[in-house]
Design a protein around this motif. Structure first.
Motif, PDB file in Angstrom:
ATOM      1  N   VAL A 281       0.811  -1.377  -0.007  1.00  0.00           N
ATOM      2  CA  VAL A 281       0.183  -0.166   0.067  1.00  0.00           C
ATOM      3  C   VAL A 281       1.025   1.376  -0.132  1.00  0.00           C
ATOM      4  CG1 VAL A 281      -1.906   1.272   1.115  1.00  0.00           C
ATOM      5  CG2 VAL A 281      -1.893  -1.183   1.170  1.00  0.00           C
ATOM      6  N   GLY A 282       1.997   1.233   0.589  1.00  0.00           N
ATOM      7  CA  GLY A 282       2.885   2.516   0.723  1.00  0.00           C
ATOM      8  C   GLY A 282       3.588   2.596   1.958  1.00  0.00           C
TER       9      GLY A 282
ATOM     10  N   VAL B  82       4.970   5.134   5.175  1.00  0.00           N
ATOM     11  CA  VAL B  82       4.673   6.274   6.015  1.00  0.00           C
ATOM     12  C   VAL B  82       5.726   6.173   7.122  1.00  0.00           C
ATOM     13  CG1 VAL B  82       3.145   7.573   7.457  1.00  0.00           C
ATOM     14  CG2 VAL B  82       2.171   6.069   5.633  1.00  0.00           C
TER      15      VAL B  82
ATOM     16  N   ASP C 275     -10.218  -2.094   1.399  1.00  0.00           N
ATOM     17  CA  ASP C 275     -10.309  -0.359   0.963  1.00  0.00           C
ATOM     18  C   ASP C 275     -10.475   0.530   2.042  1.00  0.00           C
ATOM     19  OD1 ASP C 275     -10.314  -1.241  -1.702  1.00  0.00           O
ATOM     20  OD2 ASP C 275     -12.731  -1.322  -2.028  1.00  0.00           O
TER      21      ASP C 275
ATOM     22  N   ILE D 152      -6.718   0.909   3.279  1.00  0.00           N
ATOM     23  CA  ILE D 152      -5.691   1.514   2.289  1.00  0.00           C
ATOM     24  C   ILE D 152      -6.196   3.157   2.454  1.00  0.00           C
ATOM     25  CG2 ILE D 152      -5.764   2.228  -0.138  1.00  0.00           C
ATOM     26  CD1 ILE D 152      -6.227  -0.439  -0.609  1.00  0.00           C
ATOM     27  N   GLN D 153      -7.633   3.352   2.772  1.00  0.00           N
ATOM     28  CA  GLN D 153      -7.772   4.713   3.042  1.00  0.00           C
ATOM     29  C   GLN D 153      -7.314   5.184   4.101  1.00  0.00           C
ATOM     30  OE1 GLN D 153     -12.239   4.793   3.285  1.00  0.00           O
ATOM     31  NE2 GLN D 153     -12.262   4.134   1.032  1.00  0.00           N
TER      32      GLN D 153
ATOM     33  N   VAL E 133      -4.244   4.399   5.728  1.00  0.00           N
ATOM     34  CA  VAL E 133      -3.068   4.330   5.224  1.00  0.00           C
ATOM     35  C   VAL E 133      -2.833   5.937   4.648  1.00  0.00           C
ATOM     36  CG1 VAL E 133      -0.971   3.608   4.297  1.00  0.00           C
ATOM     37  CG2 VAL E 133      -2.445   1.832   5.208  1.00  0.00           C
ATOM     38  N   HIS E 134      -3.659   6.159   3.727  1.00  0.00           N
ATOM     39  CA  HIS E 134      -3.357   7.263   2.918  1.00  0.00           C
ATOM     40  C   HIS E 134      -3.852   8.497   3.958  1.00  0.00           C
ATOM     41  CE1 HIS E 134      -2.701   5.162  -0.705  1.00  0.00           C
ATOM     42  NE2 HIS E 134      -4.076   4.993  -1.086  1.00  0.00           N
ATOM     43  N   LYS E 135      -4.471   8.394   4.735  1.00  0.00           N
ATOM     44  CA  LYS E 135      -4.746   9.472   5.701  1.00  0.00           C
ATOM     45  C   LYS E 135      -3.659   9.648   6.527  1.00  0.00           C
ATOM     46  CE  LYS E 135      -8.502  10.707   9.139  1.00  0.00           C
ATOM     47  NZ  LYS E 135      -9.391  10.234   9.897  1.00  0.00           N
TER      48      LYS E 135
ATOM     49  N   LYS F  52      -0.626   9.251   5.802  1.00  0.00           N
ATOM     50  CA  LYS F  52       0.402   9.762   4.858  1.00  0.00           C
ATOM     51  C   LYS F  52       0.172  11.291   4.883  1.00  0.00           C
ATOM     52  CE  LYS F  52       1.361   6.330   1.393  1.00  0.00           C
ATOM     53  NZ  LYS F  52       1.193   5.847  -0.074  1.00  0.00           N
TER      54      LYS F  52
END
Length: 450
Positions: free
Chosen positions: A318-319, A321, A440, A443-444, A446-448, A450
């Motif tokens: 996913v990424g 951080v 999902d 994933i949301q 994790v993006h938050k 970031k």
């Protein structure tokens, strides 16, 4: 395109359950001039699908499952998720009514164009790989089943030269009569879905249906490293094509320390393959076997394996951080899948787990927790997992309301270089409509962060 069902001797069919597969089956049967009754407990009478099916000529009964829906019925096309021990299903069996799932209809339409893939774990990855290998080899293909479009819809639109690669669950395979894939792939069998099948043996027998109707011109691809599958394959009438990560197979697909081979032909160098993990090597070998048998070229296979990094929700990166790496493995709905995910990492892991309680114990995970520094738990099984984690000696155990909160809490207790892994070891239906929705949400989160 409306293909005609071949040798279909049923005149009045009950379609039970109006999910995507039920709706597709009802429309297909109506297009073939079959008298159709539809029954669904949870759909409203003013639903658009209900209106559409009535306009097409179906009788639709919604809101409950009265026994009268079985009157004058000679076949039931059942939603795969409906168990056989419900009162209506038991009554149908007492009346001697045949029960199938829509995959039987799909097989009828697709003929000998089907590549069917099943197993407790790895189905989606293997199905995706097989289809992409064929596509890169300029072999026309469509994907169906548990991933992608409902199988009978795909089969109805299949051109004569196209292959249908279909991911098959034990629930679907339990409801077949003559379904016969040209190429059947049996990846593995581990304890799963015992709330539905009741016993491991019942579950195995459902999976073995994938090859039971095959003949001497068909192929069975199976895991030769699994003694159970090797023994089961002996009863198949089809041509056996085993795969192995540990032994040379002159009539199958195998890997040594350097290469993957199809029989004795080198296909690809292992260091050129992007996808990591021993379990994924098994999936790759199975896909190579199925794709080669279906007409794929080595060049097409190599092109896929040099770029394919995995499917969504299956060990999906996913990424990063602040030097923490996040992986989404929401499709890990049993302990074995989570074991395989944990085995893919040498770094410290914070494991996010939990979900629907299907009566499973988590003892199988105990030997896989060496790198797990903390667990963040959610869902129905949170308390059961907490008790297990304490007994297993996990130092930090935290409970969360949902996956979004679990990701935040995991980040809060993590350090640089840690892996934050969502690999729930449970189905999602206690809190989410699907494992995709659960992934999902992660994933949301994790993006938050970031």
């Amino acid at each position: 395109m409306n293909k005609q069902l071949q040798n279909f001797h049923y005149s009045h069919v009950l379609v039970l359950g109006l999910a995507r597969s039920g709706t597709a089956a009802a429309k297909l049967l109506l297009a073939n001039g079959v008298k159709v009754r539809v029954n669904d407990r949870d759909t409203a009478d003013d639903d658009q699908v209900v209106k559409e099916l009535k306009e097409m000529g179906a009788e639709v009964i919604v809101g409950s499952h009265p026994f009268r829906v079985l009157d004058d019925i000679d076949l039931i096309v059942k939603n795969p998720g409906i168990p056989y021990d419900t009162p209506l299903m038991e009554e149908a069996q007492d009346r001697g009514i045949s029960i199938i799932t829509e995959i039987e209809l799909a097989g009828n339409l697709a003929g000998n164009s089907v590549v069917g893939i099943t197993g407790s774990n790895g189905k989606t990855t293997t199905t995706t790989l097989t289809a992409e290998m064929l596509t890169e080899s300029r072999q026309p293909v469509k994907v169906a089943g548990n991933i992608g479009t409902v199988a009978c819809e795909v089969a109805d639109s299949l051109a004569p030269e196209e292959k249908m690669v279909v991911e098959l669950s034990s629930f679907q395979l339990l409801g077949i009569e003559r379904f016969r894939p040209k190429i059947a792939v049996l990846l593995n069998i581990f304890e799963a879905h015992l709330d539905y099948h009741k016993t491991l043996e019942n579950y195995r027998q459902a999976k073995f249906n994938i090859y039971r109707n095959q003949g001497p011109d068909d192929y069975l691809v199976y895991n030769a490293d699994d003694p159970l599958l090797t023994e089961a394959a002996k009863e198949a009438k089809s041509i056996k094509v085993p795969f192995s990560t540990s032994q040379r197979l002159n009539h199958g697909v195998w890997a040594d320390e350097s290469f993957i081979y199809f029989k004795n032909e080198k296909v690809i160098c292992l260091k050129d393959i992007v996808l990591v993990g021993k379990h994924n090597l098994e999936n790759i070998l199975a896909a190579v076997a199925a794709a080669k048998l279906a007409g794929a070229s080595n060049e097409g296979i190599r092109k896929v394996l040099r770029s394919f990094s995995g499917v969504e929700h299956r060990l999906q990166y996913v990424g990063k951080v602040k030097e923490r790496l996040f992986y989404n493995d929401s499709k890990a709905t049993n302990t074995l899948a989570t074991k395989k995910a944990l085995a893919s990492f040498n770094e410290p892991v914070i494991l996010l787990a939990g979900g629907l309680d299907r009566g499973s114990t988590f003892a199988e995970l105990k030997d896989s927790l060496q790198n797990v520094k903390a667990m963040v738990l959610f869902g129905e099984t949170a308390s059961k997992l907490e008790e297990f984690a304490e007994e297993a000696g996990v130092q930090v155990i935290v409970k969360a309301d949902d996956v979004h909160k679990a990701a935040e809490l995991a980040y809060g207790i993590s350090g640089e270089g840690d892996i934050i892994l969502l690999s729930p070891a449970c189905a999602s239906w206690d809190q989410y409509k699907s494992f995709e929705e659960r992934g999902d949400m992660f994933i949301q989160a994790v993006h938050k962060l970031k």
